[in-house]
Enzyme design. Structure first.
Site, short mmCIF file in Angstrom:
data_model
loop_
_atom_site.label_atom_id
_atom_site.label_comp_id
_atom_site.label_asym_id
_atom_site.label_seq_id
_atom_site.Cartn_x
_atom_site.Cartn_y
_atom_site.Cartn_z
N LYS A 180 0.83 -1.23 0.00
CA LYS A 180 0.00 0.00 0.00
C LYS A 180 0.85 1.27 0.00
O LYS A 180 0.56 2.21 -0.72
CB LYS A 180 -0.93 0.04 1.22
CG LYS A 180 -2.04 -0.98 1.21
CD LYS A 180 -3.09 -0.67 2.27
CE LYS A 180 -2.55 -0.60 3.70
NZ LYS A 180 -1.96 -1.87 4.18
N ARG A 183 -9.91 1.49 8.56
CA ARG A 183 -9.55 0.10 8.82
C ARG A 183 -10.62 -0.64 9.61
O ARG A 183 -10.45 -1.82 9.90
CB ARG A 183 -8.28 0.09 9.65
CG ARG A 183 -7.18 -0.78 9.06
CD ARG A 183 -5.91 -0.11 9.18
NE ARG A 183 -4.78 -0.87 9.55
CZ ARG A 183 -3.55 -0.42 9.26
NH1 ARG A 183 -3.39 0.69 8.61
NH2 ARG A 183 -2.52 -1.11 9.63
N ARG A 220 11.24 -6.69 5.28
CA ARG A 220 11.08 -5.27 4.94
C ARG A 220 12.01 -4.37 5.74
O ARG A 220 12.22 -4.56 6.94
CB ARG A 220 9.62 -4.88 5.22
CG ARG A 220 9.32 -3.45 4.89
CD ARG A 220 7.87 -3.24 4.68
NE ARG A 220 7.13 -3.19 5.94
CZ ARG A 220 5.87 -2.76 6.01
NH1 ARG A 220 5.23 -2.40 4.92
NH2 ARG A 220 5.24 -2.73 7.16
N ARG A 260 10.91 -2.27 11.25
CA ARG A 260 9.90 -1.84 12.21
C ARG A 260 9.69 -2.91 13.28
O ARG A 260 9.70 -4.10 12.97
CB ARG A 260 8.57 -1.61 11.47
CG ARG A 260 8.53 -0.29 10.77
CD ARG A 260 7.33 -0.14 9.87
NE ARG A 260 6.08 -0.67 10.43
CZ ARG A 260 4.91 -0.56 9.80
NH1 ARG A 260 4.83 0.05 8.63
NH2 ARG A 260 3.82 -1.05 10.33
N ARG A 306 -0.83 -8.95 13.06
CA ARG A 306 -1.38 -7.88 12.22
C ARG A 306 -2.20 -8.44 11.06
O ARG A 306 -3.22 -7.89 10.69
CB ARG A 306 -0.25 -7.00 11.69
CG ARG A 306 0.29 -6.05 12.76
CD ARG A 306 1.63 -5.48 12.39
NE ARG A 306 1.59 -4.67 11.20
CZ ARG A 306 2.60 -4.54 10.34
NH1 ARG A 306 3.71 -5.20 10.52
NH2 ARG A 306 2.48 -3.76 9.30
P1 AMP Z 1 0.67 0.44 9.25
O1 AMP Z 1 1.90 1.25 9.02
O2 AMP Z 1 -0.45 0.86 8.35
O3 AMP Z 1 0.93 -1.05 9.17
O4 AMP Z 1 0.18 0.75 10.75
C1 AMP Z 1 0.99 0.44 11.87
C2 AMP Z 1 0.13 0.38 13.12
O5 AMP Z 1 -0.48 1.67 13.34
C3 AMP Z 1 -1.03 -0.59 13.07
O6 AMP Z 1 -0.64 -1.92 13.40
C4 AMP Z 1 -1.97 0.02 14.10
O7 AMP Z 1 -1.54 -0.25 15.43
C5 AMP Z 1 -1.80 1.51 13.85
N1 AMP Z 1 -2.77 2.00 12.82
C6 AMP Z 1 -2.48 2.49 11.58
N2 AMP Z 1 -3.59 2.84 10.93
C7 AMP Z 1 -4.63 2.57 11.76
C8 AMP Z 1 -6.05 2.68 11.65
N3 AMP Z 1 -6.64 3.17 10.56
N4 AMP Z 1 -6.80 2.30 12.72
C9 AMP Z 1 -6.23 1.84 13.85
N5 AMP Z 1 -4.90 1.66 14.01
C10 AMP Z 1 -4.09 2.03 12.98
#
Ligand code: AMP
Length: 221
Positions: free
Chosen positions: A13, A88, A126, A159, A170
């Site tokens: 994404k 989400r 990654r 990360r 996740r």
């Molecule tokens: P990502 O970089 O999109 O994988 O997001 C990393 C982490 O941020 C996720 O595992 C969640 O803990 C939090 N997070 C990101 N976007 C959201 C969202 N829309 N709703 C809730 N938590 C989020």
């Protein structure tokens, strides 16, 4: 144009959001990047989000909605936006829909589909640039110099939530909480689905086709 990108962690994404937003000329944001920025700056919101993020679970809706909708409001008048990683949950999708009613709603929701096996392989290797957030892969897209970003020379890191235990969590959270959104957008007729397992360029072309409406007929509710 107002676009959202949906897809499991590791679907690409971030990479595709950057390309597509540039191509259609709209600002974009990743909710995960917004949270990581708060973590780095050690804000109150960052401290609140940290424990959820470390466990690979979602941050509660009220906090997330406030943060992302603040970003959207600040960019009114810029011709639209592309959201990566938000909404989400059904609650976030409803909040976004309500906020967008007067502007004609969201135009497209693009779902990037990738099998679980490929996701785990991608996430485990990654690497992200601390400075410009560009992502690399130890095996599939290595940087020219080890631990250094090709674009800005920034330090590359893994990360915390790309560790194997968090990755599995996740992906499960995605299947439980985010996958139902695909149905939500299918019913509203704005969903397009693309195969996310090909090369970056091919997936990018498929996304552009989906945004341009060349990918076929509008899906019926
Ligand atoms: P990502 O970089 O999109 O994988 O997001 C990393 C982490 O941020 C996720 O595992 C969640 O803990 C939090 N997070 C990101 N976007 C959201 C969202 N829309 N709703 C809730 N938590 C989020």
């Amino acid at each position: 144009m107002k676009v959202i990108l949906i897809g499991p962690p590791g679907a690409g994404k971030g990479t595709q959001a950057a390309r597509a937003a540039e191509a259609i000329g709209v600002p974009r944001v990743s909710s995960g990047d917004l949270f990581r920025d708060h973590l780095r700056r050690d804000t109150e919101l960052g401290r609140l989000a940290r424990s959820y993020m470390e466990r690979g679970v979602l941050v509660p809706d009220d906090v997330t909605i406030m943060m992302v909708m603040g970003w959207v409001t600040d960019r009114e008048g810029e011709g639209g936006f592309l959201l990566d990683g938000f909404p989400r949950t059904p609650g976030q999708a409803e909040a976004l829909d309500e906020a967008m009613v007067e502007q004609g709603g969201i135009d497209r929701a693009v779902n990037i589909k990738v099998s679980r096996e490929v996701l785990v392989r991608r996430l485990a290797g990654r690497l992200i640039c601390r400075n410009c957030q560009t992502s690399y892969h130890k095996e599939f897209a290595p940087p020219r110099n080890e631990d250094e970003c090709d674009l800005c020379g920034g330090e590359l890191y893994q990360r915390d939530d790309d560790r194997p235990e968090a990755v599995v969590k996740r992906i499960q959270v995605y299947l439980d909480e985010t996958a139902p959104l695909v149905e939500f957008y299918r019913r509203s007729g704005i969903l397009r689905e693309v195969d996310g397992e090909g090369a970056v360029e091919r997936v990018g072309d498929a996304i552009m086709d989906a945004l341009n409406g060349r990918a076929g007929r509008r899906e019926l509710p």
